[in-house]
Design a protein around this motif. Structure first.
Motif, PDB file in Angstrom:
ATOM      1  N   ARG A 117     127.354  36.640 -20.211  1.00  0.00           N
ATOM      2  CA  ARG A 117     126.927  37.518 -19.115  1.00  0.00           C
ATOM      3  C   ARG A 117     125.449  37.281 -18.804  1.00  0.00           C
ATOM      4  NH1 ARG A 117     127.708  43.821 -19.967  1.00  0.00           N
ATOM      5  NH2 ARG A 117     129.890  43.161 -19.881  1.00  0.00           N
ATOM      6  N   GLU A 118     124.650  37.123 -19.863  1.00  0.00           N
ATOM      7  CA  GLU A 118     123.231  36.842 -19.692  1.00  0.00           C
ATOM      8  C   GLU A 118     123.016  35.498 -18.997  1.00  0.00           C
ATOM      9  OE1 GLU A 118     118.951  36.890 -20.280  1.00  0.00           O
ATOM     10  OE2 GLU A 118     120.514  38.402 -20.037  1.00  0.00           O
ATOM     11  N   ILE A 119     123.812  34.503 -19.344  1.00  0.00           N
ATOM     12  CA  ILE A 119     123.692  33.180 -18.726  1.00  0.00           C
ATOM     13  C   ILE A 119     123.932  33.255 -17.223  1.00  0.00           C
ATOM     14  CG2 ILE A 119     124.798  30.903 -18.557  1.00  0.00           C
ATOM     15  CD1 ILE A 119     125.280  31.209 -21.666  1.00  0.00           C
ATOM     16  N   TYR A 120     125.004  33.937 -16.817  1.00  0.00           N
ATOM     17  CA  TYR A 120     125.316  34.017 -15.390  1.00  0.00           C
ATOM     18  C   TYR A 120     124.312  34.884 -14.634  1.00  0.00           C
ATOM     19  CZ  TYR A 120     129.634  31.564 -16.361  1.00  0.00           C
ATOM     20  OH  TYR A 120     130.541  30.612 -16.742  1.00  0.00           O
ATOM     21  N   THR A 121     123.806  35.930 -15.278  1.00  0.00           N
ATOM     22  CA  THR A 121     122.739  36.733 -14.662  1.00  0.00           C
ATOM     23  C   THR A 121     121.521  35.875 -14.390  1.00  0.00           C
ATOM     24  OG1 THR A 121     123.502  38.760 -15.776  1.00  0.00           O
ATOM     25  CG2 THR A 121     121.225  38.731 -14.979  1.00  0.00           C
ATOM     26  N   PHE A 122     121.144  35.083 -15.369  1.00  0.00           N
ATOM     27  CA  PHE A 122     120.000  34.179 -15.227  1.00  0.00           C
ATOM     28  C   PHE A 122     120.262  33.134 -14.146  1.00  0.00           C
ATOM     29  CE2 PHE A 122     117.746  30.263 -16.358  1.00  0.00           C
ATOM     30  CZ  PHE A 122     116.449  30.719 -16.551  1.00  0.00           C
ATOM     31  N   LEU A 123     121.471  32.585 -14.147  1.00  0.00           N
ATOM     32  CA  LEU A 123     121.836  31.535 -13.193  1.00  0.00           C
ATOM     33  C   LEU A 123     121.634  31.997 -11.757  1.00  0.00           C
ATOM     34  CD1 LEU A 123     123.377  28.656 -13.171  1.00  0.00           C
ATOM     35  CD2 LEU A 123     125.367  30.026 -12.565  1.00  0.00           C
ATOM     36  N   PHE A 124     122.106  33.197 -11.438  1.00  0.00           N
ATOM     37  CA  PHE A 124     122.015  33.680 -10.064  1.00  0.00           C
ATOM     38  C   PHE A 124     120.620  34.198  -9.738  1.00  0.00           C
ATOM     39  CE2 PHE A 124     126.598  33.784 -10.829  1.00  0.00           C
ATOM     40  CZ  PHE A 124     127.031  33.090  -9.708  1.00  0.00           C
ATOM     41  N   LYS A 125     119.947  34.751 -10.713  1.00  0.00           N
ATOM     42  CA  LYS A 125     118.576  35.202 -10.492  1.00  0.00           C
ATOM     43  C   LYS A 125     117.665  34.032 -10.151  1.00  0.00           C
ATOM     44  CE  LYS A 125     114.791  37.755 -12.683  1.00  0.00           C
ATOM     45  NZ  LYS A 125     114.347  38.474 -13.907  1.00  0.00           N
ATOM     46  N   GLN A 126     117.880  32.904 -10.828  1.00  0.00           N
ATOM     47  CA  GLN A 126     117.071  31.711 -10.601  1.00  0.00           C
ATOM     48  C   GLN A 126     117.602  30.834  -9.457  1.00  0.00           C
ATOM     49  OE1 GLN A 126     114.236  31.020 -12.151  1.00  0.00           O
ATOM     50  NE2 GLN A 126     114.310  32.696 -13.626  1.00  0.00           N
ATOM     51  N   LYS A 127     118.690  31.272  -8.823  1.00  0.00           N
ATOM     52  CA  LYS A 127     119.292  30.546  -7.694  1.00  0.00           C
ATOM     53  C   LYS A 127     119.676  29.116  -8.086  1.00  0.00           C
ATOM     54  CE  LYS A 127     116.793  33.356  -4.324  1.00  0.00           C
ATOM     55  NZ  LYS A 127     115.833  33.386  -3.178  1.00  0.00           N
ATOM     56  N   LEU A 128     120.401  29.014  -9.191  1.00  0.00           N
ATOM     57  CA  LEU A 128     120.816  27.722  -9.719  1.00  0.00           C
ATOM     58  C   LEU A 128     122.331  27.535  -9.661  1.00  0.00           C
ATOM     59  CD1 LEU A 128     118.542  27.779 -12.910  1.00  0.00           C
ATOM     60  CD2 LEU A 128     118.147  26.438 -10.829  1.00  0.00           C
ATOM     61  N   SER A 129     123.025  28.388  -8.914  1.00  0.00           N
ATOM     62  CA  SER A 129     124.490  28.439  -8.997  1.00  0.00           C
ATOM     63  C   SER A 129     125.170  27.513  -8.003  1.00  0.00           C
ATOM     64  CB  SER A 129     124.962  29.871  -8.765  1.00  0.00           C
ATOM     65  OG  SER A 129     124.465  30.360  -7.521  1.00  0.00           O
ATOM     66  N   SER A 130     125.002  26.217  -8.152  1.00  0.00           N
ATOM     67  CA  SER A 130     125.729  25.261  -7.321  1.00  0.00           C
ATOM     68  C   SER A 130     127.171  25.156  -7.805  1.00  0.00           C
ATOM     69  CB  SER A 130     125.068  23.889  -7.401  1.00  0.00           C
ATOM     70  OG  SER A 130     125.223  23.340  -8.689  1.00  0.00           O
ATOM     71  N   PRO A 131     128.110  24.767  -6.934  1.00  0.00           N
ATOM     72  CA  PRO A 131     129.510  24.610  -7.361  1.00  0.00           C
ATOM     73  C   PRO A 131     129.662  23.659  -8.544  1.00  0.00           C
ATOM     74  CG  PRO A 131     129.361  24.562  -4.972  1.00  0.00           C
ATOM     75  CD  PRO A 131     127.952  24.553  -5.478  1.00  0.00           C
ATOM     76  N   ALA A 132     128.901  22.560  -8.548  1.00  0.00           N
ATOM     77  CA  ALA A 132     129.012  21.597  -9.649  1.00  0.00           C
ATOM     78  C   ALA A 132     128.599  22.239 -10.969  1.00  0.00           C
ATOM     79  CB  ALA A 132     128.146  20.374  -9.357  1.00  0.00           C
ATOM     80  N   ARG A 133     127.533  23.006 -10.944  1.00  0.00           N
ATOM     81  CA  ARG A 133     127.074  23.657 -12.168  1.00  0.00           C
ATOM     82  C   ARG A 133     128.075  24.716 -12.631  1.00  0.00           C
ATOM     83  NH1 ARG A 133     120.497  24.357 -11.806  1.00  0.00           N
ATOM     84  NH2 ARG A 133     120.039  22.276 -12.612  1.00  0.00           N
ATOM     85  N   LEU A 134     128.632  25.458 -11.710  1.00  0.00           N
ATOM     86  CA  LEU A 134     129.604  26.483 -12.084  1.00  0.00           C
ATOM     87  C   LEU A 134     130.819  25.859 -12.769  1.00  0.00           C
ATOM     88  CD1 LEU A 134     129.403  28.798  -8.960  1.00  0.00           C
ATOM     89  CD2 LEU A 134     128.769  29.408 -11.302  1.00  0.00           C
TER      90      LEU A 134
END
Length: 325
Positions: free
Chosen positions: A232-249
């Motif tokens: 949950r912490e990882i995904y919170t960080f991912l979206f907060k930092q705007k790093l959520s590309s489809p490839a990364r997901l």
């Protein structure tokens, strides 16, 4: 003016009196001398504190932070806040390191201005040590800027690396401080790999990771859901930092899937069905929310996902015979 330490080595300690002397002496005897050693005593009730204080009297580079038992994540964050150096290293209180570890990592980090420099490690069982080097690393040279996918799939093993302190602060990378939690290296490691720009891996085992300590968190089979909090912490960080590309997901989904499979095997039998239900719900939610394409996932992983989603009870028993790491 006194020179700033090159590396701050954080040593979290909680009831490790059997191992802490070997650990601390291996750090004191590093060939890299300009270091500081920060021991964070997390409310130990055995003789750990006394051993730390005895050895600290013999070496002025050692600082001890004594605190109540607030957990590993809080210990590590206290250490990060106290560190004065350019780079941060971590050695668990029940592990120990080779004499040249921090000199080798620091030389590479400075030469190439790295965010992270990582080595390999030994898995230690009693007196027997077995090297574990990622299969994609050649044996005689440093690997720079490895593919993001390969980095994320590496075992978290935060204690094999040094981290530039300014890199951690710039990206807001800290440990999840949930009291009593376990596996808090998971979110820290993945946040690092999500944001690091300059990295190198040395194909040399530099630290001895103790695999047979009965008191380690991996042996505590009643700690069921802490791995879920890490993700949950990882995904919170991912979206907060705007790093959520489809490839990364897609890559993160695969890493999380294998992480949860490891946890399913680890927990006690009475908790397996409960954890499987939570995993089942999380997997469905993730796939529906982010519209993950099955066609772009590895074939073996697609089979596992389908089994989990449509035949969860069967998958529970099948997973016990899955030897994938």
């Amino acid at each position: 003016m006194e020179q700033r330490p090159f590396v701050s080595i954080l040593i979290p300690c909680c009831n490790v009196e059997k191992f802490i002397q070997q650990c601390l002496l291996s750090v004191i005897n590093q060939t890299l001398k300009n270091i500081e050693i920060i021991c964070i005593n997390d409310g130990s009730t055995d003789g750990s504190q006394q051993i730390l204080e005895k050895i600290a009297k013999q070496d002025s580079r050692i600082r001890i932070i004594n605190k109540q038992n607030t957990g590993y994540g809080d210990s590590m964050n206290r250490g990060l806040d106290a560190a004065l150096s350019e780079y941060i290293g971590i050695v668990e209180g029940d592990d120990f390191v080779t004499p040249e570890m921090f000199e080798m990592l620091y030389q590479q980090a400075k030469k190439k201005d790295l965010d992270i420099c990582r080595g390999a490690h030994f898995n230690l069982y009693g007196d027997q040590a077995y090297p574990e080097v990622p299969s994609f690393l050649p044996s005689k040279r440093v690997i720079d800027s490895c593919q993001f996918e390969k980095m994320l799939k590496l075992r978290p093993a935060i204690w094999t690396s040094i981290y530039k302190k300014d890199f951690l602060r710039k990206n807001g990378i800290r440990f999840l401080g949930t009291p009593g939690a376990s596996y808090q290296d998971t979110s820290f490691a993945i946040k690092c790999w999500l944001t690091a720009q300059r990295v190198a891996l040395l194909p040399l085992p530099l630290i001895y990771y103790r695999c047979d300590n009965a008191a380690s968190s991996v042996k505590q089979k009643d700690k069921v859901y802490f791995i879920c909090e890490e993700w949950r912490e990882i995904y919170t960080f991912l979206f907060k930092q705007k790093l959520s590309s489809p490839a990364r997901l897609k890559i993160l989904f695969e890493v999380q899937f294998n992480n949860y499979l490891w946890n399913l095997k680890r927990v006690a039998w009475k908790y397996k069905a409960q954890f499987l239900i939570r995993w089942f719900c999380e997997a469905w939610k993730f796939l529906l929310k982010f519209n993950i394409s099955f066609s772009q996932l590895p074939t073996k992983l697609r089979i596992k996902i389908l089994l989990l989603l449509f035949f969860p009870v069967f998958y529970l028993f099948l997973s016990l015979f899955d030897n994938d790491k």
